[in-house]
Design a protein around this motif. Structure first.
Motif, short mmCIF file in Angstrom:
data_model
loop_
_atom_site.label_atom_id
_atom_site.label_comp_id
_atom_site.label_asym_id
_atom_site.label_seq_id
_atom_site.Cartn_x
_atom_site.Cartn_y
_atom_site.Cartn_z
N ILE A 1 0.84 -1.21 0.00
CA ILE A 1 0.00 0.00 0.00
C ILE A 1 0.87 1.25 0.00
CG2 ILE A 1 -1.63 1.36 1.39
CD1 ILE A 1 -2.91 -1.33 2.20
N SER A 2 1.91 1.25 0.82
CA SER A 2 2.83 2.40 0.87
C SER A 2 3.53 2.60 -0.47
CB SER A 2 3.85 2.21 1.99
OG SER A 2 3.21 2.18 3.24
N VAL B 1 1.89 7.01 -6.72
CA VAL B 1 0.91 8.06 -7.03
C VAL B 1 1.50 9.43 -6.69
CG1 VAL B 1 -1.35 9.02 -6.41
CG2 VAL B 1 -1.09 6.56 -6.77
N SER B 2 2.19 9.53 -5.57
CA SER B 2 2.83 10.79 -5.19
C SER B 2 3.87 11.22 -6.23
CB SER B 2 3.48 10.64 -3.81
OG SER B 2 4.18 11.81 -3.47
N LEU C 1 0.37 13.09 0.23
CA LEU C 1 0.27 11.65 0.02
C LEU C 1 1.56 10.92 0.40
CD1 LEU C 1 -1.69 11.18 -3.32
CD2 LEU C 1 -2.41 10.57 -1.01
N ILE D 1 1.06 4.18 -2.92
CA ILE D 1 0.84 5.60 -2.62
C ILE D 1 2.05 6.43 -3.01
CG2 ILE D 1 0.40 7.28 -0.77
CD1 ILE D 1 -1.21 5.05 0.65
N ALA E 1 2.67 7.37 3.28
CA ALA E 1 3.37 6.27 2.62
C ALA E 1 4.77 6.09 3.20
CB ALA E 1 3.44 6.52 1.12
#
Length: 73
Positions: free
Chosen positions: A8-9, A15-16, A31, A12, A35
């Protein structure tokens, strides 16, 4: 649990990075913080001192960026 936090981290953070490349500020930094905290958790669970150090430095940089943004608004 560590494996879930790691993935998950990682997603993210990706995405960041996309937001950073798209110049979408400050959402990219906001974000990145959770993360990075997730990766700090994983690093401690793994006992990886290099990853702990790198992620604490990253977290410090992100917090400085957020502070800079909040004081300039």
């Amino acid at each position: 649990m560590t494996n879930i936090v790691k993935w998950i981290s990682s997603l993210i953070i990706i995405v960041s990075m996309i937001l950073t490349a798209s110049n979408i500020y400050p959402l990219n930094i906001f974000l990145a913080v959770p993360a990075t905290i997730g990766w700090i958790y994983v690093s401690f669970k793994w006992g990886d001192k290099a990853m702990i150090s790198m992620n604490f430095v990253a977290l410090t940089i992100y917090v400085l960026g957020i502070t800079n943004y909040l004081t300039s608004v």
